[in-house]
Write an enzyme that holds these catalytic residues in place. Structure first.
Site, PDB file in Angstrom:
ATOM      1  N   LYS A  93       0.855  -1.208   0.000  1.00  0.00           N
ATOM      2  CA  LYS A  93       0.000   0.000   0.000  1.00  0.00           C
ATOM      3  C   LYS A  93       0.873   1.235   0.000  1.00  0.00           C
ATOM      4  CE  LYS A  93       0.823   1.142   4.570  1.00  0.00           C
ATOM      5  NZ  LYS A  93       1.531   2.346   5.033  1.00  0.00           N
ATOM      6  N   ASP A 100      -2.397  -1.701  10.731  1.00  0.00           N
ATOM      7  CA  ASP A 100      -2.652  -1.714   9.285  1.00  0.00           C
ATOM      8  C   ASP A 100      -3.275  -3.018   8.798  1.00  0.00           C
ATOM      9  OD1 ASP A 100      -1.627   0.801   9.108  1.00  0.00           O
ATOM     10  OD2 ASP A 100       0.248   0.220   8.132  1.00  0.00           O
TER      11      ASP A 100
HETATM   12  P1  ATP Z   1       3.859  -0.436   7.977  1.00  0.00           P
HETATM   13  O1  ATP Z   1       3.677   0.372   6.733  1.00  0.00           O
HETATM   14  O2  ATP Z   1       2.701  -1.319   8.351  1.00  0.00           O
HETATM   15  O3  ATP Z   1       4.441   0.340   9.119  1.00  0.00           O
HETATM   16  P2  ATP Z   1       6.381  -1.413   7.187  1.00  0.00           P
HETATM   17  O4  ATP Z   1       6.456  -1.650   5.713  1.00  0.00           O
HETATM   18  O5  ATP Z   1       6.995  -0.140   7.689  1.00  0.00           O
HETATM   19  O6  ATP Z   1       4.893  -1.542   7.619  1.00  0.00           O
HETATM   20  P3  ATP Z   1       6.925  -4.168   7.671  1.00  0.00           P
HETATM   21  O7  ATP Z   1       7.621  -4.486   6.413  1.00  0.00           O
HETATM   22  O8  ATP Z   1       5.516  -4.601   7.795  1.00  0.00           O
HETATM   23  O9  ATP Z   1       7.043  -2.596   7.953  1.00  0.00           O
HETATM   24  O10 ATP Z   1       7.778  -4.817   8.866  1.00  0.00           O
HETATM   25  C1  ATP Z   1       8.364  -4.186   9.930  1.00  0.00           C
HETATM   26  C2  ATP Z   1       9.016  -5.214  10.892  1.00  0.00           C
HETATM   27  O11 ATP Z   1       8.243  -6.410  11.033  1.00  0.00           O
HETATM   28  C3  ATP Z   1      10.395  -5.640  10.425  1.00  0.00           C
HETATM   29  O12 ATP Z   1      11.255  -5.414  11.517  1.00  0.00           O
HETATM   30  C4  ATP Z   1      10.279  -7.122  10.133  1.00  0.00           C
HETATM   31  O13 ATP Z   1      11.437  -7.828  10.543  1.00  0.00           O
HETATM   32  C5  ATP Z   1       9.064  -7.583  10.932  1.00  0.00           C
HETATM   33  N1  ATP Z   1       8.276  -8.633  10.234  1.00  0.00           N
HETATM   34  C6  ATP Z   1       7.707  -9.699  10.794  1.00  0.00           C
HETATM   35  N2  ATP Z   1       7.043 -10.433   9.889  1.00  0.00           N
HETATM   36  C7  ATP Z   1       7.181  -9.824   8.699  1.00  0.00           C
HETATM   37  C8  ATP Z   1       6.725 -10.104   7.377  1.00  0.00           C
HETATM   38  N3  ATP Z   1       5.966 -11.166   7.093  1.00  0.00           N
HETATM   39  N4  ATP Z   1       7.060  -9.233   6.407  1.00  0.00           N
HETATM   40  C9  ATP Z   1       7.785  -8.124   6.691  1.00  0.00           C
HETATM   41  N5  ATP Z   1       8.257  -7.826   7.901  1.00  0.00           N
HETATM   42  C10 ATP Z   1       7.965  -8.655   8.921  1.00  0.00           C
END
Ligand code: ATP
Length: 293
Positions: free
Chosen positions: A10, A136
């Site tokens: 997203k 989210d």
């Molecule tokens: P958001 O936009 O919801 O804040 P984001 O893109 O900033 O998400 P994510 O990629 O969802 O962040 O992940 C953040 C943390 O979650 C990382 O430290 C990662 O190691 C952990 N994590 C656990 N499971 C997953 C997964 N399936 N995919 C990605 N990260 C994961």
């Protein structure tokens, strides 16, 4: 038996932090746009060894119950009274800790897979299970363009706003930023209602397929701290703007930037300019594709 599920990413076209609650959480008003490019894929094997296993194509990504997808499966099994023997394999394309909701989306995709197979939870219990996993996750259960309020779990779906006009380019600078960092560095004076009229402009632009109006409505309260701290982000924003982006902003808690261009040809020119200037070791670039639920 095996099954496959696409796990969207997203961007937040608009993100206003409206209040800080006494419990430390922030209330938002945000526009989520679901993308099926880039996206992850999740394959499930329903008849594995007893327990829940989660592995991925990305070395270093947490596995099993340390992965948000594994926690989602465990939460579903608990709520539904099931004894799991499930193995999930995630093919990761969405950058991690990037503001693109990758982990939350993986968790929601697992909940969808389980609900499709077992149908064991009512809609409200499924939504509550999603929210317990992360703010989210409820959005990704349905993955439709939405205006979210609360901590991001109260949705409205404005009519005829599902698609985004123009063409999106995503630029990830290959370093992670945690949501916690972004919220901790949000200047308190930014927090509050928005009197700029940008949200109305953005929704009008989506409804009328008017890319300039959409661009004029783009906003992210979290980005000032990121641009301050990371000069590379300022530079990437400048290159996007100099190469025809009508808007260039951080998505979610960053650090991924999106550029909104009038059309695919303009996007291709900007992509080429970025790739000429920055090596593949320092940035990853994606053409964004809007998911139509
Ligand atoms: P958001 O936009 O919801 O804040 P984001 O893109 O900033 O998400 P994510 O990629 O969802 O962040 O992940 C953040 C943390 O979650 C990382 O430290 C990662 O190691 C952990 N994590 C656990 N499971 C997953 C997964 N399936 N995919 C990605 N990260 C994961």
């Amino acid at each position: 038996m095996r099954q496959m599920e696409i796990s969207c990413s997203k961007i937040n076209l608009y993100l206003k932090v409206t209040a800080r609650r006494p419990d430390g959480y922030h209330e938002l008003e945000t526009v989520f746009l679901p993308l099926d490019a880039p996206a992850d894929q999740i394959e499930v094997d329903w008849e594995d060894e007893p327990g829940i296993r989660v592995v991925s194509s990305l070395p270093g990504l947490p596995e099993n119950l340390d992965n948000l997808a594994g926690r989602a499966a465990a939460a579903y099994a608990r709520a539904a009274g099931l004894t799991p023997s499930w193995r999930f394999h995630i093919v990761k394309q969405v950058p991690v800790a990037a503001g693109m909701g990758g982990g939350s989306s993986n968790a929601a995709a697992v909940l969808r897979l389980l609900q499709r197979r077992f149908g064991a939870l009512s809609e409200p219990v499924l939504a509550e299970t999603a929210l317990q996993l992360g703010a989210d996750v409820p959005f990704f259960l349905h993955g439709r363009t939405a205006v979210a309020t609360g901590v991001g779990e109260i949705f409205r779906y404005p009519e005829h706003c599902a698609n985004c006009p123009g063409a999106l380019l995503l630029v990830n600078p290959r370093f992670p930023v945690s949501a916690k960092w972004a919220y901790t560095h949000l200047a308190p004076e930014r927090i509050g209602a928005d009197d700029s009229g940008k949200l109305a402009l953005l929704l009008e632009g989506l409804r009328d397929s008017d890319v300039e109006k959409v661009a004029a409505g783009v906003l992210n309260d979290l980005s000032a701290a990121l641009f301050d701290k990371f000069p590379l982000l300022r530079l990437l924003r400048r290159v996007l703007r100099e190469n025809g982006a009508l808007a260039a902003e951080v998505t979610g808690s960053g650090p991924t930037l999106f550029g909104l261009f009038p059309d695919a040809a303009a996007r291709a020119r900007a992509r080429a300019a970025l790739q000429e200037r920055f090596s593949p070791e320092s940035i990853v670039v994606f053409d964004g594709g809007v998911h139509r639920a």
